[in-house]
Design a protein around this motif. Structure first.
Motif, PDB file in Angstrom:
ATOM      1  N   LEU A  64       5.224 -11.109  15.213  1.00 36.28           N
ATOM      2  CA  LEU A  64       6.042  -9.797  15.507  1.00 36.28           C
ATOM      3  C   LEU A  64       5.046  -8.423  15.585  1.00 36.28           C
ATOM      4  O   LEU A  64       5.529  -7.719  16.160  1.00 36.28           O
ATOM      5  CB  LEU A  64       6.889  -9.607  14.310  1.00 36.28           C
ATOM      6  N   GLY A  65       3.759  -8.763  15.704  1.00 40.13           N
ATOM      7  CA  GLY A  65       2.744  -7.770  15.786  1.00 40.13           C
ATOM      8  C   GLY A  65       2.646  -7.086  14.624  1.00 40.13           C
ATOM      9  O   GLY A  65       2.357  -5.914  14.682  1.00 40.13           O
ATOM     10  N   VAL A  66       3.014  -7.256  13.401  1.00 39.54           N
ATOM     11  CA  VAL A  66       3.173  -6.316  11.967  1.00 39.54           C
ATOM     12  C   VAL A  66       1.448  -6.391  11.911  1.00 39.54           C
ATOM     13  O   VAL A  66       0.825  -7.186  12.033  1.00 39.54           O
ATOM     14  CB  VAL A  66       3.906  -7.079  11.096  1.00 39.54           C
ATOM     15  N   ILE A  67       1.042  -5.232  11.075  1.00 39.96           N
ATOM     16  CA  ILE A  67      -0.179  -5.089  10.772  1.00 39.96           C
ATOM     17  C   ILE A  67      -0.506  -6.010   9.484  1.00 39.96           C
ATOM     18  O   ILE A  67       0.151  -6.049   8.578  1.00 39.96           O
ATOM     19  CB  ILE A  67      -0.572  -3.465  10.451  1.00 39.96           C
ATOM     20  N   ILE A  68      -1.568  -6.603   9.680  1.00 38.67           N
ATOM     21  CA  ILE A  68      -1.810  -7.584   8.276  1.00 38.67           C
ATOM     22  C   ILE A  68      -2.971  -7.063   7.530  1.00 38.67           C
ATOM     23  O   ILE A  68      -4.118  -6.893   8.279  1.00 38.67           O
ATOM     24  CB  ILE A  68      -2.225  -8.977   8.980  1.00 38.67           C
ATOM     25  N   LEU A  69      -3.069  -6.849   6.428  1.00 44.32           N
ATOM     26  CA  LEU A  69      -4.227  -6.265   5.582  1.00 44.32           C
ATOM     27  C   LEU A  69      -4.557  -7.584   4.678  1.00 44.32           C
ATOM     28  O   LEU A  69      -3.531  -8.158   4.042  1.00 44.32           O
ATOM     29  CB  LEU A  69      -3.778  -5.220   4.992  1.00 44.32           C
ATOM     30  N   ASN A  70      -5.887  -7.658   4.593  1.00 46.47           N
ATOM     31  CA  ASN A  70      -6.311  -8.546   3.247  1.00 46.47           C
ATOM     32  C   ASN A  70      -6.386  -7.674   1.847  1.00 46.47           C
ATOM     33  O   ASN A  70      -6.016  -6.400   2.163  1.00 46.47           O
ATOM     34  CB  ASN A  70      -7.643  -9.082   3.615  1.00 46.47           C
ATOM     35  N   GLU A  71      -6.529  -8.243   0.950  1.00 45.97           N
ATOM     36  CA  GLU A  71      -6.621  -7.514  -0.139  1.00 45.97           C
ATOM     37  C   GLU A  71      -7.642  -6.143  -0.139  1.00 45.97           C
ATOM     38  O   GLU A  71      -7.167  -5.065  -0.586  1.00 45.97           O
ATOM     39  CB  GLU A  71      -6.920  -8.371  -1.289  1.00 45.97           C
ATOM     40  N   ASP A  72      -8.803  -6.334   0.344  1.00 46.61           N
ATOM     41  CA  ASP A  72      -9.592  -5.181   0.107  1.00 46.61           C
ATOM     42  C   ASP A  72      -9.187  -4.213   1.313  1.00 46.61           C
ATOM     43  O   ASP A  72      -9.438  -3.080   0.828  1.00 46.61           O
ATOM     44  CB  ASP A  72     -11.008  -5.724   0.788  1.00 46.61           C
ATOM     45  N   GLU A  73      -8.720  -4.424   2.417  1.00 44.32           N
ATOM     46  CA  GLU A  73      -7.772  -3.604   3.190  1.00 44.32           C
ATOM     47  C   GLU A  73      -6.739  -2.578   2.684  1.00 44.32           C
ATOM     48  O   GLU A  73      -6.784  -1.671   2.759  1.00 44.32           O
ATOM     49  CB  GLU A  73      -7.579  -4.045   4.692  1.00 44.32           C
ATOM     50  N   PHE A  74      -6.171  -3.603   1.981  1.00 47.90           N
ATOM     51  CA  PHE A  74      -4.918  -2.687   1.026  1.00 47.90           C
ATOM     52  C   PHE A  74      -5.464  -1.968   0.036  1.00 47.90           C
ATOM     53  O   PHE A  74      -5.022  -0.853  -0.109  1.00 47.90           O
ATOM     54  CB  PHE A  74      -4.056  -3.940   0.474  1.00 47.90           C
ATOM     55  N   LEU A  75      -6.377  -2.189  -0.866  1.00 49.46           N
ATOM     56  CA  LEU A  75      -6.889  -1.447  -1.918  1.00 49.46           C
ATOM     57  C   LEU A  75      -7.526  -0.178  -1.196  1.00 49.46           C
ATOM     58  O   LEU A  75      -7.370   1.096  -1.849  1.00 49.46           O
ATOM     59  CB  LEU A  75      -8.107  -2.097  -2.669  1.00 49.46           C
ATOM     60  N   LYS A  76      -8.324  -0.190   0.298  1.00 55.34           N
ATOM     61  CA  LYS A  76      -8.540   0.951   0.916  1.00 55.34           C
ATOM     62  C   LYS A  76      -7.204   1.836   1.110  1.00 55.34           C
ATOM     63  O   LYS A  76      -7.605   3.061   1.184  1.00 55.34           O
ATOM     64  CB  LYS A  76      -9.432   0.300   1.919  1.00 55.34           C
ATOM     65  N   LEU A  77      -6.570   1.211   1.637  1.00 53.53           N
ATOM     66  CA  LEU A  77      -5.290   2.086   2.149  1.00 53.53           C
ATOM     67  C   LEU A  77      -4.813   2.755   0.898  1.00 53.53           C
ATOM     68  O   LEU A  77      -4.399   3.990   1.020  1.00 53.53           O
ATOM     69  CB  LEU A  77      -4.218   1.024   2.691  1.00 53.53           C
ATOM     70  N   LEU A  78      -4.930   2.153  -0.382  1.00 55.87           N
ATOM     71  CA  LEU A  78      -4.579   2.816  -1.706  1.00 55.87           C
ATOM     72  C   LEU A  78      -5.238   3.864  -2.111  1.00 55.87           C
ATOM     73  O   LEU A  78      -5.165   4.358  -2.984  1.00 55.87           O
ATOM     74  CB  LEU A  78      -4.073   1.761  -2.459  1.00 55.87           C
ATOM     75  N   GLY A  79      -6.616   3.782  -1.646  1.00 54.36           N
ATOM     76  CA  GLY A  79      -7.560   4.427  -2.153  1.00 54.36           C
ATOM     77  C   GLY A  79      -8.263   4.241  -3.467  1.00 54.36           C
ATOM     78  O   GLY A  79      -8.567   4.844  -4.174  1.00 54.36           O
ATOM     79  N   GLU A  80      -7.930   2.830  -3.650  1.00 46.07           N
ATOM     80  CA  GLU A  80      -8.650   2.133  -4.692  1.00 46.07           C
ATOM     81  C   GLU A  80      -9.752   1.235  -4.646  1.00 46.07           C
ATOM     82  O   GLU A  80     -10.049   0.221  -5.369  1.00 46.07           O
ATOM     83  CB  GLU A  80      -7.515   1.367  -5.631  1.00 46.07           C
ATOM     84  N   GLU A  81     -10.671   1.328  -3.455  1.00 49.40           N
ATOM     85  CA  GLU A  81     -11.553   0.456  -3.101  1.00 49.40           C
ATOM     86  C   GLU A  81     -12.757   0.585  -4.422  1.00 49.40           C
ATOM     87  O   GLU A  81     -12.793   1.439  -4.851  1.00 49.40           O
ATOM     88  CB  GLU A  81     -12.284   0.710  -1.862  1.00 49.40           C
TER      89      GLU A  81
END
Length: 81
Positions: A64-81
């Motif tokens: 479907l072309g949905v953006i896929i994030l790994n856990e590290d990228e998810f934490l960056k998105l949340l500002g929690e890296e």
């Protein structure tokens, strides 16, 4: 804990095993920021968070072309890296 709306209008699907948190904890982090979680991938899904051993949801997200994030990228998105 402060609620924000930085993820308002975004829908996340969690798949696989996360290393640093449970899927429930990840879901809570999304909801605290105004986002939603879903159990299935659709064209309305904003992001798929893919952990270890992600399965058919990852395949569907790719189709479907949905953006896929790994856990590290998810934490960056949340500002929690």
């Amino acid at each position: 804990i402060n609620k924000t709306d930085e993820l308002a209008g975004k829908t996340f699907v969690l798949t696989g095993t996360l290393q640093n948190m449970t899927r429930d904890e990840a879901s809570d982090k999304i909801k605290l920021r105004g986002g939603k979680t879903s159990s299935s991938v659709s064209k309305n899904t904003s992001y798929v968070i893919a952990g270890v051993n992600a399965g058919s949801k990852l395949d569907k997200a790719e189709k479907l072309g949905v953006i896929i994030l790994n856990e590290d990228e998810f934490l960056k998105l949340l500002g929690e890296e």
